[in-house]
Write an enzyme that holds these catalytic residues in place. Structure first.
Site, PDB file in Angstrom:
ATOM      1  NE  ARG A  52      -4.027  -1.770   1.941  1.00 26.84           N
ATOM      2  CZ  ARG A  52      -4.859  -2.320   3.103  1.00 26.84           C
ATOM      3  NH1 ARG A  52      -4.732  -2.172   4.513  1.00 26.84           N
ATOM      4  NH2 ARG A  52      -6.036  -2.948   2.922  1.00 26.84           N
ATOM      5  CD  GLU A  83      -4.774  -8.367  -3.912  1.00 24.62           C
ATOM      6  OE1 GLU A  83      -5.302  -9.359  -3.427  1.00 24.62           O
ATOM      7  OE2 GLU A  83      -5.343  -7.230  -3.135  1.00 24.62           O
ATOM      8  CD  GLN A 123      -5.149 -21.074  -1.717  1.00 21.79           C
ATOM      9  OE1 GLN A 123      -5.492 -21.424  -0.677  1.00 21.79           O
ATOM     10  NE2 GLN A 123      -5.892 -20.990  -2.743  1.00 21.79           N
ATOM     11  CE1 TYR A 150      -3.003 -24.451  -2.425  1.00 23.51           C
ATOM     12  CE2 TYR A 150      -2.242 -23.547  -0.768  1.00 23.51           C
ATOM     13  CZ  TYR A 150      -3.158 -24.239  -1.195  1.00 23.51           C
ATOM     14  OH  TYR A 150      -3.994 -24.673  -0.231  1.00 23.51           O
ATOM     15  CE1 TYR A 185     -10.088  -9.646  -4.290  1.00 25.69           C
ATOM     16  CE2 TYR A 185      -8.045 -10.752  -4.884  1.00 25.69           C
ATOM     17  CZ  TYR A 185      -8.660  -9.897  -4.028  1.00 25.69           C
ATOM     18  OH  TYR A 185      -8.285  -9.168  -2.984  1.00 25.69           O
ATOM     19  CG  ASP A 216     -11.431 -11.349  -1.072  1.00 25.71           C
ATOM     20  OD1 ASP A 216     -12.578 -10.765  -0.874  1.00 25.71           O
ATOM     21  OD2 ASP A 216     -10.224 -11.193  -0.615  1.00 25.71           O
ATOM     22  CD  GLU A 244      -6.188  -0.608  -1.148  1.00 25.31           C
ATOM     23  OE1 GLU A 244      -5.293  -1.251  -0.649  1.00 25.31           O
ATOM     24  OE2 GLU A 244      -6.392   0.566  -1.730  1.00 25.31           O
ATOM     25  CB  CYS A 283     -21.518  -6.690  14.887  1.00 28.85           C
ATOM     26  SG  CYS A 283     -21.837  -8.307  13.677  1.00 28.85           S
ATOM     27  CB  CYS A 304     -25.424  -5.177   8.630  1.00 29.18           C
ATOM     28  SG  CYS A 304     -25.185  -6.925   8.423  1.00 29.18           S
TER      29      CYS A 304
END
Length: 341
Positions: free
Chosen positions: A22, A34, A39, A79, A117, A135, A179, A196, A205
């Protein structure tokens, strides 16, 4: 549904994490981050990100990196298809786009390893293109916001949720909006019991109003994984540790591992298998059972440790000295429990 962008962006500005990608949000930096974060937890990925960018600061550097060196940079993230596809994409970027990622969603989406994504994240954050980046975090946020118990893994539900994300998107600030949604899902609207009381969207919500946030999102039960026995030979000589390169395609393609067979072998059978390679090993210490979980299978590992005289080896096998293990040969975490020995 009431508009969410204003309170969401205000919350993001006050609460966003100071992450290295960032600080310098170029298209390349966003892309690398990203792919790593697909993962991997953010805290775990940051050292890898910093090391990767220092070694390969541009797509051109990534495109020409020697494959084993590239996998060594990635070692520990797992991965490995992710980084293999990144290199393929980097070569296309250099050949077709002059070494810079294209400022076009469809062009980004066409590159190897870049899905909806990731293309949306790069397009919106780096180039200000109003593209959604949906995502698992964002799906969870919107399932709760709309009190929607659709199976978020189905294509129809993903399309519906993506349209909702786009409908709420402020066209002037798509990058910060995307973001902010990801950050909200990572820090507040977490799996299980969300926070929450700290959510900037709690007053609008529908899931929170209905007392259903803990039930959402709805996902199908995970499929059972196939269990595969793997027998490992941790054999050392004066020339180093016996390593074997995995096949060029398939699971852990092209990586190095201790000599191993995907079946259960007794000590005598393992000794005989090594002898077929020309390695006359004396196996003295049983390796403790270990397990490694992949997406669709589980390896149940066992084996033996021993010594052998250094000898000529068939193609695909080497004796790796300690400094080569540290710097040259990428060995996947699947064998981490044994490599530490």
């Amino acid at each position: 549904m009431q508009p969410i962008a204003a309170p969401l962006l205000q919350w993001f500005q006050a609460n966003k994490r100071l992450l290295p990608f960032r600080q310098e949000p170029s298209a390349y930096h966003i892309w690398v981050s990203e792919i790593m974060l697909q993962q991997t937890r953010v805290a775990a990925a940051i050292p890898y990100y910093n090391r990767f960018i220092a070694a390969l600061p541009t797509p051109a550097d990534l495109a020409v990196c020697e494959p084993d060196a590239l996998r060594k940079l990635w070692q520990g993230l797992g991965y490995y298809n992710r980084v293999n596809n990144m290199q393929k994409a980097a070569r296309i970027v250099c050949e077709q786009y002059g070494g810079d990622l294209p400022a076009d969603y469809d062009a980004l989406r066409s590159l190897p390893g870049i899905g909806d994504y990731t293309a949306g994240a790069i397009a919106s954050i780096a180039f200000g293109i109003p593209a959604p980046a949906v995502d698992g975090n964002v799906l969870r946020v919107f399932a709760r916001l709309y009190n929607d118990d659709a199976d978020v893994m189905t294509p129809a539900a993903k399309r519906l949720f993506t349209q909702r994300v786009l409908d709420q998107m402020p066209k002037a600030t798509p990058g910060p909006y995307n973001e902010a949604l990801m950050e909200l899902g990572a820090l507040v609207c977490i799996p299980g019991t969300p926070h929450c009381e700290a959510c900037p969207l709690a007053d609008r919500c529908l899931g929170y109003a209905a007392g259903r946030t803990g039930e959402l999102p709805v996902k199908p039960a995970p499929k059972a994984k196939t269990t595969v026995p793997v027998t490992v030979a941790l054999v050392e000589s004066d020339a180093g540790l016996l390593l074997q390169r995995r096949p060029a395609k398939g699971l852990l393609a092209g990586l190095w591992q201790p000599a191993a067979w995907e079946k259960a072998l007794t000590k005598d059978e393992l000794t005989a298998a090594l002898a077929k390679l020309g390695v006359q090993a004396t196996l003295t210490e049983p390796l403790p059972p270990a397990k490694h979980v992949f997406t669709h299978r589980v390896w149940q590992l066992s084996g033996w440790r021993g010594r052998a005289e250094a000898c000529a080896l068939p193609d695909g096998f080497v004796w790796a000295a300690p400094e080569q293990l540290a710097e040259v040969y990428p060995v996947p975490n699947a064998f981490g429990a044994y490599m530490k020995r």
